[in-house]
Write a protein that holds these residues in place. Sequence first.
Motif, mmCIF file in Angstrom:
data_model
loop_
_atom_site.group_PDB
_atom_site.id
_atom_site.type_symbol
_atom_site.label_atom_id
_atom_site.label_comp_id
_atom_site.label_asym_id
_atom_site.label_seq_id
_atom_site.Cartn_x
_atom_site.Cartn_y
_atom_site.Cartn_z
ATOM 1 N N LEU A 1 2.897 -5.180 -15.575
ATOM 2 C CA LEU A 1 3.395 -6.355 -14.850
ATOM 3 C C LEU A 1 2.631 -6.595 -13.546
ATOM 4 N N PHE A 2 2.070 -5.488 -12.998
ATOM 5 C CA PHE A 2 1.427 -5.587 -11.688
ATOM 6 C C PHE A 2 -0.067 -5.348 -11.784
ATOM 7 N N LYS A 3 -0.802 -5.944 -10.866
ATOM 8 C CA LYS A 3 -2.202 -5.577 -10.688
ATOM 9 C C LYS A 3 -2.216 -4.389 -9.727
ATOM 10 N N ILE A 4 -2.660 -3.248 -10.224
ATOM 11 C CA ILE A 4 -2.626 -2.009 -9.446
ATOM 12 C C ILE A 4 -4.058 -1.581 -9.136
ATOM 13 N N ALA A 5 -4.361 -1.480 -7.837
ATOM 14 C CA ALA A 5 -5.717 -1.109 -7.413
ATOM 15 C C ALA A 5 -5.721 0.330 -6.907
ATOM 16 N N ASP A 6 -6.889 0.969 -7.040
ATOM 17 C CA ASP A 6 -6.994 2.365 -6.603
ATOM 18 C C ASP A 6 -7.006 2.490 -5.084
ATOM 19 N N SER A 7 -7.406 1.427 -4.396
ATOM 20 C CA SER A 7 -7.489 1.490 -2.937
ATOM 21 C C SER A 7 -7.088 0.139 -2.342
ATOM 22 N N ARG A 8 -6.837 0.163 -1.040
ATOM 23 C CA ARG A 8 -6.484 -1.091 -0.365
ATOM 24 C C ARG A 8 -7.642 -2.072 -0.437
ATOM 25 N N SER A 9 -8.868 -1.573 -0.206
ATOM 26 C CA SER A 9 -10.037 -2.469 -0.213
ATOM 27 C C SER A 9 -10.218 -3.102 -1.595
ATOM 28 N N GLU A 10 -9.973 -2.322 -2.650
ATOM 29 C CA GLU A 10 -10.084 -2.884 -4.003
ATOM 30 C C GLU A 10 -9.012 -3.952 -4.230
ATOM 31 N N ALA A 11 -7.824 -3.709 -3.715
ATOM 32 C CA ALA A 11 -6.736 -4.683 -3.877
ATOM 33 C C ALA A 11 -7.058 -5.989 -3.149
ATOM 34 N N LEU A 12 -7.733 -5.853 -2.023
ATOM 35 C CA LEU A 12 -8.040 -7.041 -1.225
ATOM 36 C C LEU A 12 -9.153 -7.889 -1.836
ATOM 37 N N GLN A 13 -9.986 -7.255 -2.651
ATOM 38 C CA GLN A 13 -11.111 -7.972 -3.237
ATOM 39 C C GLN A 13 -10.630 -9.101 -4.148
ATOM 40 N N GLY A 14 -11.095 -10.285 -3.861
ATOM 41 C CA GLY A 14 -10.800 -11.424 -4.732
ATOM 42 C C GLY A 14 -9.393 -11.972 -4.600
ATOM 43 N N LEU A 15 -8.639 -11.445 -3.651
ATOM 44 C CA LEU A 15 -7.256 -11.934 -3.494
ATOM 45 C C LEU A 15 -7.243 -13.160 -2.599
ATOM 46 N N ASP B 1 0.851 -1.190 0.000
ATOM 47 C CA ASP B 1 0.000 0.000 0.000
ATOM 48 C C ASP B 1 0.893 1.249 0.000
ATOM 49 N N PHE B 2 0.717 2.090 -1.033
ATOM 50 C CA PHE B 2 1.568 3.274 -1.200
ATOM 51 C C PHE B 2 0.853 4.567 -0.807
ATOM 52 N N ASP B 3 -0.178 4.451 0.013
ATOM 53 C CA ASP B 3 -0.958 5.641 0.376
ATOM 54 C C ASP B 3 -0.091 6.710 1.046
ATOM 55 N N GLN B 4 0.906 6.285 1.812
ATOM 56 C CA GLN B 4 1.746 7.234 2.548
ATOM 57 C C GLN B 4 3.150 7.324 1.947
ATOM 58 N N THR B 5 3.266 7.069 0.653
ATOM 59 C CA THR B 5 4.584 7.016 0.011
ATOM 60 C C THR B 5 4.851 8.274 -0.807
ATOM 61 N N ALA C 1 -1.419 -0.993 -4.282
ATOM 62 C CA ALA C 1 -2.594 -0.149 -4.052
ATOM 63 C C ALA C 1 -2.196 1.279 -3.728
ATOM 64 N N ASN C 2 -3.118 2.198 -4.049
ATOM 65 C CA ASN C 2 -2.996 3.602 -3.651
ATOM 66 C C ASN C 2 -1.788 4.322 -4.249
ATOM 67 N N LEU C 3 -1.482 4.047 -5.492
ATOM 68 C CA LEU C 3 -0.417 4.814 -6.152
ATOM 69 C C LEU C 3 -0.981 6.188 -6.517
ATOM 70 N N ASN C 4 -0.303 7.249 -6.077
ATOM 71 C CA ASN C 4 -0.769 8.573 -6.484
ATOM 72 C C ASN C 4 -0.364 8.839 -7.944
ATOM 73 N N GLU C 5 -0.710 9.996 -8.442
ATOM 74 C CA GLU C 5 -0.486 10.287 -9.857
ATOM 75 C C GLU C 5 1.007 10.204 -10.223
ATOM 76 N N ASP C 6 1.853 10.729 -9.344
ATOM 77 C CA ASP C 6 3.298 10.693 -9.613
ATOM 78 C C ASP C 6 3.822 9.258 -9.660
ATOM 79 N N LEU C 7 3.385 8.467 -8.691
ATOM 80 C CA LEU C 7 3.885 7.094 -8.642
ATOM 81 C C LEU C 7 3.363 6.277 -9.827
ATOM 82 N N ARG C 8 2.102 6.533 -10.198
ATOM 83 C CA ARG C 8 1.573 5.858 -11.388
ATOM 84 C C ARG C 8 2.391 6.209 -12.623
ATOM 85 N N THR C 9 2.832 7.467 -12.692
ATOM 86 C CA THR C 9 3.663 7.900 -13.822
ATOM 87 C C THR C 9 4.920 7.045 -13.920
ATOM 88 N N LEU C 10 5.541 6.778 -12.776
ATOM 89 C CA LEU C 10 6.760 5.964 -12.787
ATOM 90 C C LEU C 10 6.486 4.557 -13.318
#
Lengths: 110, 149
Positions: free
Chosen positions: A96-110, A46-50, A78-87
């Motif tokens: 290569l990665f499954k990237i979710a907008d939120s932690r809860s979305e990432a947890l769904q179906g995992l 989770d990159f919410d605080q990154t 999960a939770n990549l902001n716009e800058d991190l998504r750019t990278l």
Amino acid sequence: MGFQVIKENGVTVVAVEGQLIVGNRQELKQKVLEELENGERKFVVDFDQTGYIDSSGLGVLVSLSKKIREQGGELRLANLNEDLRTLFELTKLDTLFKIADSRSEALQGL
Amino acid sequence: MDTELVLELPNDIRTIGHAVDYVMERCTACSEHAQKLDLNFRVGLTEALSNAMLYGNAEDPAKRVRVEVVVAGSEITARITDEGSGFDPDEVPDPTTPANVVKTGGRGIFLMRSLLDEVTFNEQGNSVTLVLRLESGDSPDDVSDGARA
């Protein structure tokens, strides 16, 4: 700055606080590999605080994803902001990665 | 006002985050461009320092890395020099090809070139100069355009 590891619905969630760069990438790697050795197979980073990630940080995520898949598991981001998504888009690692907008979305179906 | 900052860093990757934070804090004149600096310059400088310490100086703790930063008007320039024998930056493969995207390394120079307006190496290959223009009319989103160039 650091890494917070919690368990949520049978998934190991690692929150990256501050930055994921060459100077601390081994700490993340060690924490995730310890969980993998303990039998955990489902992971969300989770990159919410990154603030930012460098190429070494991206590299350690590639390495961990491969090791987890080899053990039959899955690593999601999960939770990549716009800058991190750019990278991820620049380096095509978004393919290569499954990237979710939120932690809860990432947890769904995992 | 132009700002000049010179740092001599020990060859220790643990100092990189602090050094980048220090440079960013000193660049208060650029605060209105904080978002672009936060991604483009911060990541570019981190990559240059990482390359200098891990590959240029080959992780030798006896060696040092010199950082020179100049803010002149709307342009911020950083020169990072290591004590190694240098390398040929043109020999670094494209990390975004299908064969390379799954590799764990090889993205540092690509990111520098994608995120900054100019990246030049000296002839020896042990010194890289990064230039970021802050008032070029670019938004931070323009980094993707740079990557296609």
